[in-house]
Design a protein around this motif. Structure first.
Motif, PDB file in Angstrom:
ATOM      1  N   UNK A 136       1.394   4.164  18.105  1.00 24.62           N
ATOM      2  CA  UNK A 136       1.615   3.355  16.902  1.00 24.62           C
ATOM      3  C   UNK A 136       1.168   4.154  15.691  1.00 24.62           C
ATOM      4  N   UNK A 137       1.938   4.048  14.608  1.00 29.48           N
ATOM      5  CA  UNK A 137       1.598   4.716  13.355  1.00 29.48           C
ATOM      6  C   UNK A 137       1.501   3.670  12.250  1.00 29.48           C
ATOM      7  N   UNK A 138       0.707   3.965  11.246  1.00 26.91           N
ATOM      8  CA  UNK A 138       0.542   3.034  10.133  1.00 26.91           C
ATOM      9  C   UNK A 138       1.891   2.656   9.538  1.00 26.91           C
ATOM     10  N   UNK A 139       2.789   3.617   9.451  1.00 21.68           N
ATOM     11  CA  UNK A 139       4.107   3.357   8.872  1.00 21.68           C
ATOM     12  C   UNK A 139       4.984   2.439   9.699  1.00 21.68           C
ATOM     13  N   UNK A 140       4.566   2.115  10.925  1.00 17.86           N
ATOM     14  CA  UNK A 140       5.355   1.203  11.756  1.00 17.86           C
ATOM     15  C   UNK A 140       5.271  -0.238  11.271  1.00 17.86           C
ATOM     16  N   UNK A 141       4.205  -0.568  10.553  1.00 18.87           N
ATOM     17  CA  UNK A 141       4.019  -1.938  10.061  1.00 18.87           C
ATOM     18  C   UNK A 141       4.752  -2.121   8.738  1.00 18.87           C
ATOM     19  N   UNK A 142       5.178  -3.345   8.416  1.00 20.32           N
ATOM     20  CA  UNK A 142       5.845  -3.584   7.128  1.00 20.32           C
ATOM     21  C   UNK A 142       4.951  -3.176   5.966  1.00 20.32           C
ATOM     22  N   UNK A 143       5.505  -2.567   4.925  1.00 18.43           N
ATOM     23  CA  UNK A 143       4.693  -2.099   3.793  1.00 18.43           C
ATOM     24  C   UNK A 143       3.822  -3.186   3.174  1.00 18.43           C
ATOM     25  N   UNK A 144       4.361  -4.423   3.041  1.00 18.78           N
ATOM     26  CA  UNK A 144       3.558  -5.474   2.414  1.00 18.78           C
ATOM     27  C   UNK A 144       2.360  -5.852   3.283  1.00 18.78           C
ATOM     28  N   UNK A 145       2.530  -5.757   4.608  1.00 16.83           N
ATOM     29  CA  UNK A 145       1.414  -6.060   5.508  1.00 16.83           C
ATOM     30  C   UNK A 145       0.322  -4.990   5.385  1.00 16.83           C
ATOM     31  N   UNK A 146       0.722  -3.741   5.285  1.00 12.86           N
ATOM     32  CA  UNK A 146      -0.258  -2.652   5.107  1.00 12.86           C
ATOM     33  C   UNK A 146      -0.990  -2.818   3.785  1.00 12.86           C
ATOM     34  N   UNK A 147      -0.273  -3.153   2.722  1.00 15.20           N
ATOM     35  CA  UNK A 147      -0.907  -3.325   1.412  1.00 15.20           C
ATOM     36  C   UNK A 147      -1.928  -4.460   1.448  1.00 15.20           C
ATOM     37  N   UNK A 148      -1.560  -5.558   2.106  1.00 16.33           N
ATOM     38  CA  UNK A 148      -2.494  -6.684   2.222  1.00 16.33           C
ATOM     39  C   UNK A 148      -3.728  -6.292   3.031  1.00 16.33           C
ATOM     40  N   UNK A 149      -3.497  -5.552   4.111  1.00 14.29           N
ATOM     41  CA  UNK A 149      -4.616  -5.117   4.953  1.00 14.29           C
ATOM     42  C   UNK A 149      -5.538  -4.178   4.206  1.00 14.29           C
ATOM     43  N   UNK A 150      -4.984  -3.268   3.417  1.00 15.39           N
ATOM     44  CA  UNK A 150      -5.809  -2.320   2.663  1.00 15.39           C
ATOM     45  C   UNK A 150      -6.662  -3.029   1.620  1.00 15.39           C
ATOM     46  N   UNK A 151      -6.150  -4.103   1.044  1.00 13.22           N
ATOM     47  CA  UNK A 151      -6.931  -4.839   0.040  1.00 13.22           C
ATOM     48  C   UNK A 151      -8.111  -5.567   0.667  1.00 13.22           C
ATOM     49  N   UNK A 152      -8.075  -5.745   1.979  1.00  9.58           N
ATOM     50  CA  UNK A 152      -9.132  -6.506   2.657  1.00  9.58           C
ATOM     51  C   UNK A 152     -10.293  -5.636   3.131  1.00  9.58           C
ATOM     52  N   UNK A 153     -10.186  -4.321   2.943  1.00 10.91           N
ATOM     53  CA  UNK A 153     -11.215  -3.407   3.465  1.00 10.91           C
ATOM     54  C   UNK A 153     -11.656  -2.423   2.393  1.00 10.91           C
ATOM     55  N   UNK A 154     -12.757  -1.756   2.672  1.00 11.09           N
ATOM     56  CA  UNK A 154     -13.222  -0.634   1.843  1.00 11.09           C
ATOM     57  C   UNK A 154     -13.567   0.522   2.769  1.00 11.09           C
ATOM     58  N   UNK A 155     -13.538   1.721   2.221  1.00 13.10           N
ATOM     59  CA  UNK A 155     -13.905   2.893   2.991  1.00 13.10           C
ATOM     60  C   UNK A 155     -15.402   3.160   2.931  1.00 13.10           C
ATOM     61  N   UNK A 156     -15.891   3.817   3.964  1.00  8.67           N
ATOM     62  CA  UNK A 156     -17.294   4.232   4.019  1.00  8.67           C
ATOM     63  C   UNK A 156     -17.357   5.737   4.240  1.00  8.67           C
ATOM     64  N   UNK A 157     -18.278   6.362   3.546  1.00  9.64           N
ATOM     65  CA  UNK A 157     -18.542   7.779   3.763  1.00  9.64           C
ATOM     66  C   UNK A 157     -20.048   7.941   3.911  1.00  9.64           C
ATOM     67  N   UNK A 158     -20.471   8.571   4.987  1.00 12.19           N
ATOM     68  CA  UNK A 158     -21.895   8.796   5.234  1.00 12.19           C
ATOM     69  C   UNK A 158     -22.185  10.280   5.063  1.00 12.19           C
ATOM     70  N   UNK A 159     -22.996  10.609   4.083  1.00 10.84           N
ATOM     71  CA  UNK A 159     -23.481  11.983   3.935  1.00 10.84           C
ATOM     72  C   UNK A 159     -24.650  12.161   4.891  1.00 10.84           C
TER      73      UNK A 159
END
Length: 210
Positions: A136-159
């Motif tokens: 499965x690839x991210x591009x397999x999902x409908x674009x609007x679903x990916x956009x909604x999912x991205x708005x629901x999360x934040x990224x983390x970076x640990x130094x």
């Protein structure tokens, strides 16, 4: 963590290998309401950085700049004294538990950037989908679903500011007992036993040298 010298693992390549093989970390954060723990899968990005993501409601999403402690757990299992040849000779043995864990200390950076998140999620899913019959690839999902999912999360970076490993693999026992544990694990064949036995064998080979 309590770390007797006989169980200390300092080789960075060994520690990194465990982080990649067992990427789900327990993340400990000291907040206003005390210590909180969350389980988060991470990607090791070079020797000094980990990357992950969480829901916006997660405590970690609101802890930019905080110091965090991460525990990456590898194989573990109960060790019966009946597996030791020395027990049958003297009776003077007791049960124990063998396990491997890597402790990472670092500083958290919260990333609220849809482009960063999409690139990271593509990398994350491509790695974990690799080898499946139909990845499965991210591009397999409908674009609007990916956009909604991205708005629901934040990224983390640990130094990463510190990293240490505890590989408790019966190093405090003679070779015959260690071999007995490997044999006992393979015979029992509980979840994780084969992986733990393999780690013990590799540790033995490393101890013996080339």
């Amino acid at each position: 963590m309590y770390l007797p010298q006989s169980f200390a693992e300092t080789r960075r390549e060994v520690l990194d290998a465990l982080l990649r093989a067992y990427p789900l970390a327990t993340v400990l954060l000291s907040g206003a309401d005390g210590i909180v723990a969350n389980l988060v899968p991470f990607e090791l990005d070079g020797p000094r950085r980990l990357r992950g993501h969480v829901a916006r409601g997660n405590e970690l999403a609101h802890a930019d700049g905080a110091e965090v402690l991460l525990l990456f757990h590898g194989p573990q299992g109960y060790v019966s004294p009946n597996w030791y040849p020395s027990k049958h000779a003297t009776g003077r043995e007791v049960p124990t538990w063998n396990y491997v864990v890597v402790e990472v200390r670092g500083r958290l950076r919260v990333i609220d950037d849809a482009q960063w998140l999409r690139a990271f999620l593509e990398c994350l899913t491509d790695r974990h989908e690799a080898g499946l019959p139909q990845p499965w690839h991210v591009g397999d999902a409908p674009p609007d679903h990916i956009e909604t999912s991205l708005r629901a999360i934040v990224g983390l970076e640990i130094a990463i500011t510190g990293i240490s490993g505890k590989f408790k693999l019966s190093q405090n026992h003679p070779a015959a007992n260690r071999a007995g544990v490997v044999e006992g694990l393979r015979r029992r064949a509980a979840p994780g036993d084969a992986e733990l036995a393999d780690l013990m064998v590799r540790a033995e080979e490393s101890r013996d040298g080339p």
